[in-house]
Scaffold this active site. Structure first.
Site, PDB file in Angstrom:
ATOM      1  N   LYS A   1      25.609  -2.832  -0.959  1.00 23.81           N
ATOM      2  CA  LYS A   1      27.081  -2.817  -0.925  1.00 23.81           C
ATOM      3  C   LYS A   1      27.609  -2.207   0.363  1.00 23.81           C
ATOM      4  O   LYS A   1      28.807  -2.057   0.542  1.00 23.81           O
ATOM      5  CB  LYS A   1      27.617  -1.991  -2.098  1.00 23.81           C
ATOM      6  CG  LYS A   1      27.231  -2.485  -3.466  1.00 23.81           C
ATOM      7  CD  LYS A   1      27.871  -1.588  -4.524  1.00 23.81           C
ATOM      8  CE  LYS A   1      27.398  -1.940  -5.915  1.00 23.81           C
ATOM      9  NZ  LYS A   1      27.794  -0.897  -6.887  1.00 23.81           N
TER      10      LYS A   1
ATOM     11  N   HIS B   1       5.007   5.834  11.759  1.00 21.19           N
ATOM     12  CA  HIS B   1       4.461   5.748  10.400  1.00 21.19           C
ATOM     13  C   HIS B   1       3.455   6.900  10.277  1.00 21.19           C
ATOM     14  O   HIS B   1       2.241   6.680  10.219  1.00 21.19           O
ATOM     15  CB  HIS B   1       3.785   4.386  10.208  1.00 21.19           C
ATOM     16  CG  HIS B   1       3.517   3.997   8.789  1.00 21.19           C
ATOM     17  ND1 HIS B   1       3.562   4.890   7.733  1.00 21.19           N
ATOM     18  CD2 HIS B   1       3.196   2.787   8.237  1.00 21.19           C
ATOM     19  CE1 HIS B   1       3.283   4.248   6.620  1.00 21.19           C
ATOM     20  NE2 HIS B   1       3.059   2.973   6.895  1.00 21.19           N
TER      21      HIS B   1
ATOM     22  N   ARG C   1       0.793  -1.225   0.000  1.00 18.93           N
ATOM     23  CA  ARG C   1       0.000   0.000   0.000  1.00 18.93           C
ATOM     24  C   ARG C   1       0.826   1.276   0.000  1.00 18.93           C
ATOM     25  O   ARG C   1       0.586   2.188  -0.783  1.00 18.93           O
ATOM     26  CB  ARG C   1      -0.924   0.063   1.227  1.00 18.93           C
ATOM     27  CG  ARG C   1      -2.199  -0.675   1.090  1.00 18.93           C
ATOM     28  CD  ARG C   1      -2.592  -1.278   2.423  1.00 18.93           C
ATOM     29  NE  ARG C   1      -1.637  -2.300   2.767  1.00 18.93           N
ATOM     30  CZ  ARG C   1      -1.755  -3.575   2.392  1.00 18.93           C
ATOM     31  NH1 ARG C   1      -2.795  -3.955   1.731  1.00 18.93           N
ATOM     32  NH2 ARG C   1      -0.823  -4.470   2.690  1.00 18.93           N
ATOM     33  N   THR C   2       1.784   1.358   0.920  1.00 17.86           N
ATOM     34  CA  THR C   2       2.467   2.645   1.102  1.00 17.86           C
ATOM     35  C   THR C   2       3.272   3.004  -0.136  1.00 17.86           C
ATOM     36  O   THR C   2       3.171   4.119  -0.662  1.00 17.86           O
ATOM     37  CB  THR C   2       3.349   2.604   2.364  1.00 17.86           C
ATOM     38  OG1 THR C   2       2.556   2.117   3.456  1.00 17.86           O
ATOM     39  CG2 THR C   2       3.866   3.983   2.715  1.00 17.86           C
TER      40      THR C   2
ATOM     41  N   ARG D   1      11.179   4.140   3.497  1.00 15.79           N
ATOM     42  CA  ARG D   1      10.821   3.096   4.468  1.00 15.79           C
ATOM     43  C   ARG D   1      12.082   2.292   4.742  1.00 15.79           C
ATOM     44  O   ARG D   1      12.804   1.926   3.812  1.00 15.79           O
ATOM     45  CB  ARG D   1       9.734   2.176   3.933  1.00 15.79           C
ATOM     46  CG  ARG D   1       9.560   0.950   4.841  1.00 15.79           C
ATOM     47  CD  ARG D   1       8.338   0.144   4.517  1.00 15.79           C
ATOM     48  NE  ARG D   1       7.127   0.854   4.914  1.00 15.79           N
ATOM     49  CZ  ARG D   1       5.918   0.324   4.860  1.00 15.79           C
ATOM     50  NH1 ARG D   1       5.756  -0.923   4.435  1.00 15.79           N
ATOM     51  NH2 ARG D   1       4.853   1.020   5.229  1.00 15.79           N
TER      52      ARG D   1
HETATM   53  C1  NCD Z   1       1.829  -1.144   8.228  1.00 17.83           C
HETATM   54  C2  NCD Z   1       3.312  -0.920   8.398  1.00 17.83           C
HETATM   55  O1  NCD Z   1       4.083  -1.103   7.441  1.00 17.83           O
HETATM   56  O2  NCD Z   1       3.675  -0.501   9.485  1.00 17.83           O
HETATM   57  N1  NCD Z   1       1.446  -1.340   6.897  1.00 17.83           N
HETATM   58  C3  NCD Z   1       1.123  -0.251   6.134  1.00 17.83           C
HETATM   59  O3  NCD Z   1       1.947   0.584   5.853  1.00 17.83           O
HETATM   60  N2  NCD Z   1      -0.157  -0.115   5.770  1.00 17.83           N
HETATM   61  C4  NCD Z   1       1.250  -2.164   9.135  1.00 17.83           C
HETATM   62  C5  NCD Z   1       1.846  -3.539   9.168  1.00 17.83           C
HETATM   63  O4  NCD Z   1       2.793  -3.871   8.446  1.00 17.83           O
HETATM   64  O5  NCD Z   1       1.340  -4.346   9.944  1.00 17.83           O
END
Ligand code: NCD
Length: 334
Positions: A110, A159, A82-83, A131
């Site tokens: 590397k 997040h 999703r993100t 991320r």
């Molecule tokens: C979440 C995350 O990556 O923290 N997912 C997301 O971004 N929708 C929740 C999860 O991984 O459980």
């Protein structure tokens, strides 16, 4: 019939004009922690997201010039559906372009440091999304980069964009942010979405917050202390009885974050403590909503999906719109 047609085209016209707001409080800023958002900035961001969403529905072409010529460096060193996809789509729907990097194809493999990677990406991109499995990585990368950086999840840390989209979903679905009874369920220790969401909820008025988790997965003490300082009425518990569900406006379920546990045994000991199904929500009010950041594993049974209160497959759309708003915001065009 004619009256109805006129009404539709008038509302489409009203919402099809997108003009950047006179104030741009996010311009040039990093979005590393939900802690940077006070109530005024939450309201401003969600207000702009509301208009962004209406424009996206009524006249998506009107948005294609908003970030034309801008480039997003979208760096995902941990899995994401999703993100990552929503940041990419958000940039494309605003007319910008995307450079995707991950832990297999970038020089992180590397041994390049985050500092060096982001110094370099700064020459190519106008905005960064990161991320990374390490808590604190977004702050570190943001310090190296001159261009704005948005934290898309730093280990078990935060997040913030998920929390903002959750707030956007809540206000859109329930019609308000104040006087809510919210229950956060599951892995509150390693779940980064709830660390950020708790900070945003702390700015709402009349909040009743229940934190339901196994003892070993309680909300981190610093988050609880922050809630206390904000004067939030907050109760921690290790179960989810039906009277708590009956009083809730929002039940926010989370996945137990297997990848952050020190051992398989530690995970197995708590993995199945909060498995919710349709029966768990028998007393849920019709007007309430069930949220989950997804992905789900087994903590939210599929027999809930057809309940009118299930909002977790609506969250991705709110996420797209919110991320469009944030990308435009940090580039001064929201
Ligand atoms: C979440 C995350 O990556 O923290 N997912 C997301 O971004 N929708 C929740 C999860 O991984 O459980």
């Amino acid at each position: 019939m004619i009256v109805a047609r006129v009404a539709i085209s008038a509302s489409a016209r009203a919402s099809s004009t997108w003009k950047p707001h006179a104030d741009q409080p996010l311009k040039g800023r990093d979005v590393v922690t939900a802690g940077m958002f006070d109530r005024a900035l939450i309201d401003w961001t969600l207000g702009r997201a509301d208009l962004m969403g209406k424009t996206l529905k009524s006249n998506p072409d009107a948005l294609l010039g908003v970030l034309r010529g801008k480039v997003l460096a979208n760096t995902f060193m941990e899995p994401s559906t999703r993100t990552s996809s929503s940041f990419q789509t958000a940039m494309m729907r605003l007319g910008g372009s995307v450079l995707n990097l991950d832990d297999q194809t970038s020089s992180a493999k590397k041994g390049e440091t985050l500092h060096d990677t982001f110094k370099v990406l700064d020459s190519y991109a106008d905005v960064h999304v990161l991320r990374h499995p390490k808590e604190g990585s977004a702050k570190e990368a943001a310090a190296a980069a001159d261009k704005p950086l948005i934290n898309a999840g730093d280990g078990g840390g935060e997040h913030p964009t998920q929390a903002l989209l959750d707030m956007f979903c809540i206000t859109s679905e329930l019609g308000r942010l104040d006087n809510l009874n919210v229950v956060l369920v599951g892995d509150l220790l390693y779940g980064r979405t709830v660390h950020s969401l708790a900070q945003l909820l702390a700015h709402t008025k009349g909040l009743k917050l229940t934190l339901a988790s196994p003892k070993a997965l309680r909300m981190p003490r610093e988050v609880i202390e922050g809630l206390g300082k904000a004067g939030v009425n907050c109760v921690e518990r290790t179960d989810l009885p039906s009277d708590v569900v009956a009083a809730a406006d929002v039940v926010y379920q989370t996945r137990v974050q297997r990848e952050r546990f020190p051992s398989q045994e530690a995970y197995d000991a708590v993995a199945n403590d909060f498995l919710l199904n349709r029966a768990s929500f028998a007393k849920l009010k019709k007007t309430s909503r069930i949220l989950h950041p997804l992905p789900r594993v087994n903590e939210l049974a599929t027999d809930i999906d057809s309940m009118p209160q299930a909002a977790y497959f609506k969250q991705p759309w709110y996420g797209l719109v919110l991320r469009m708003t944030l990308l435009a915001g940090v580039l001064g065009r929201a």
